[in-house]
Design a protein around this motif. Sequence first.
Motif, PDB file in Angstrom:
ATOM      1  N   ALA A 612       0.837  -1.208   0.000  1.00  0.00           N
ATOM      2  CA  ALA A 612       0.000   0.000   0.000  1.00  0.00           C
ATOM      3  C   ALA A 612       0.870   1.255   0.000  1.00  0.00           C
ATOM      4  N   SER A 613       0.318   2.335  -0.548  1.00  0.00           N
ATOM      5  CA  SER A 613       0.990   3.627  -0.469  1.00  0.00           C
ATOM      6  C   SER A 613       0.822   4.168   0.941  1.00  0.00           C
ATOM      7  N   ARG A 615      -0.469   6.974   1.829  1.00  0.00           N
ATOM      8  CA  ARG A 615      -1.809   7.555   1.968  1.00  0.00           C
ATOM      9  C   ARG A 615      -2.835   6.461   2.249  1.00  0.00           C
ATOM     10  N   GLU A 616      -2.743   5.370   1.489  1.00  0.00           N
ATOM     11  CA  GLU A 616      -3.683   4.271   1.687  1.00  0.00           C
ATOM     12  C   GLU A 616      -3.490   3.634   3.054  1.00  0.00           C
ATOM     13  N   SER A 619      -4.962   5.804   5.787  1.00  0.00           N
ATOM     14  CA  SER A 619      -6.423   5.780   5.701  1.00  0.00           C
ATOM     15  C   SER A 619      -6.979   4.491   6.301  1.00  0.00           C
ATOM     16  N   ARG A 620      -6.321   3.358   6.026  1.00  0.00           N
ATOM     17  CA  ARG A 620      -6.822   2.078   6.523  1.00  0.00           C
ATOM     18  C   ARG A 620      -6.571   1.904   8.026  1.00  0.00           C
ATOM     19  N   ARG A 635       6.238   2.542  -1.088  1.00  0.00           N
ATOM     20  CA  ARG A 635       5.164   1.639  -0.686  1.00  0.00           C
ATOM     21  C   ARG A 635       5.608   0.768   0.485  1.00  0.00           C
TER      22      ARG A 635
END
Length: 662
Positions: A612-613, A615-616, A619-620, A635
Amino acid sequence: MPDKRQTRWMRFRMHAAVVMLLVFGGLLLGRIWTLQVTQSDWLEGLAREQYLKDISLESMRGPIVDRNHTPIALSVMTDSIFASPVEVKNFKETARKLAGVLSLDASQLFRKLASGKHFVWIKRRITPQEANRVRELGLVGVHFTRESRRYYPARELAGSVVGFAGDGRGLEGVELMFEGQLRGATVLAQGIRDARGNILFAEGVGDQDVSKGGGIVLTIDLAIQEIVESELMQTVTKFRAKAATAIVLEPFSGEVLAMANVPPFNPNTFWKFAPGHFRNRAITDCFEPGSTFKVFTMATALQNQKIHNRTRIDCEDGRFEVAGHVIHDPTKKSKGWMTPTEILVTSSNVGIAKIGMSMGREQLLTGLRRFGFGKKVGIDLPGEMGCVLRNPRSDIGLATIPFGQGVSVTPLQLVTALGSVANGGVWMRPLVVREVRGPKGEIWKQYDPEPGGRVLEAGVARELTKMMIEVTQPGGTGALASIDGFNVAGKTGTAQKADPISKGYSKDKAVASFMGFVPAERPRIAVLVVVDEPATNSFGSVVAAPAFSKISEAILRYLKVFPVEQLDVVAAAAPSNDNERHLPMGSATAFVERAASSDWPKKEGLPDLRGASIREALSRLSPYGVEVEVQGSGRVTGQTTKLAKAGGLQVSKVSLTLERMD
């Protein structure tokens, strides 16, 4: 036999003729050499000036879209009108007819047409209706070409953020800040003159594949922006305010979801508005924050262990004299001895002044600067101000800074500092741009979340959050900011405006504000509402708090964030005596209950974030309320979870290792 004299004469004439022919032939060859070789470039240029006319046409400007790729600014092909005055038969009549349909000055048009030039612009980037009306006139010497025109389908929404472009150049906002990326290469078109001097465009000009500019993907969400602007407009109307500003921030990433200013302006017709409307007050206007600033004074004191949640401070019934000046509390709820939570709940100036003074100048200012006050936050928008955080020279100056007087901030500085409390203590650079893309959609640059360092320990941030929750409970100054089903952590603010004439504070002009984040236990949004000079009521608790509540409730519905079961968490009882007493914390959150349990991470497994990046990943992880430590960029390639003790609670800490995968 011919006479010898006559023969010699004939030979002389023949030789003379040959010599003359050779001389003239040589001169002719020399001239030809000069024209064809020596002066060829110069003569070619003269020829081009006679039959060619260079005309600059702007290329197609790249689009600006919101985070969901909804267009905010687009370029569309439109007609532009030019004239060849040498073709025009009647200057006065042509100028009169054009002025009538294009809303231009007839006398200026007449001077253009009578200039004797071979080419003049009449009007560029006209509407389809104007083009049709001009075509119907059938005027001799009036021609059309195609150029790009900037169009803003969202109209006023995010106008002060996006800005506008004129004559193919960015003039305000994102349009100006990213001019180099949005603007493509200028196209040079050539008009061809015929034998009569008439100008005809070369075949294909206006329809050619010009060099397009890149595009900008914003962090702004137009749906959230509309929610905010609509509520701000209603608030300004209801309280007859001069202006209002609001910012919605995602605390864990620093992304700005909405940045609104009222009154707004329409970038499609920016020339109809006064320049003051273009100002993005969220980043350009410095104001005294008033009581919202108490949160950061309290945070600094907690971080430096000058106080804890059961410390009792003598607030002297709301009246405190410092260096010949008297500090008053703004409400009638002032008491003698109060805890830090009660000081925030009642917004006691006296209590927070004493807390601030207990730290001294250096420790107080160092803590406030860590939150980003006194300097620019570095957002990618033009015109940002850093505002003032001066070193107080007197005791009264040291006493007033803790409650937001004698210091100035921008709305963006304030909400960014609030975001660092909401996300567990990490200052994040606010982002308004996510990506810069090329003409074919390829990513030129991506803006990842940028942590600016830890400003608070996670335990301190949680303790402060619990205090701020009490502010919005019944009896607190921010009760009108509450939202059914959610815990809101917030703080009200009411600040008198400085009067430049009296050199003091105005009695009838104030700034009302409220800032908060929700859900308090796992924040999705941090919101600041600032209302400038409300006429009917100047208190942030009455003016700005209800606006915060309506804005936040609508955004939570839009983001599909639903209430969680509320649990009452009562702080552990402490020994009670004359100098210390127990303060019930009231309704806290399920997160605090779970975080107190050492086996919580085992019961609720965290997601696998590999690949995941950043940002992702953030967010998660945001729903879990965990502390995140990031190493590297790119990543996620590694992930470890461990328990850490902070503020007396066992909490989960996630370490992420990132690598670029080129």
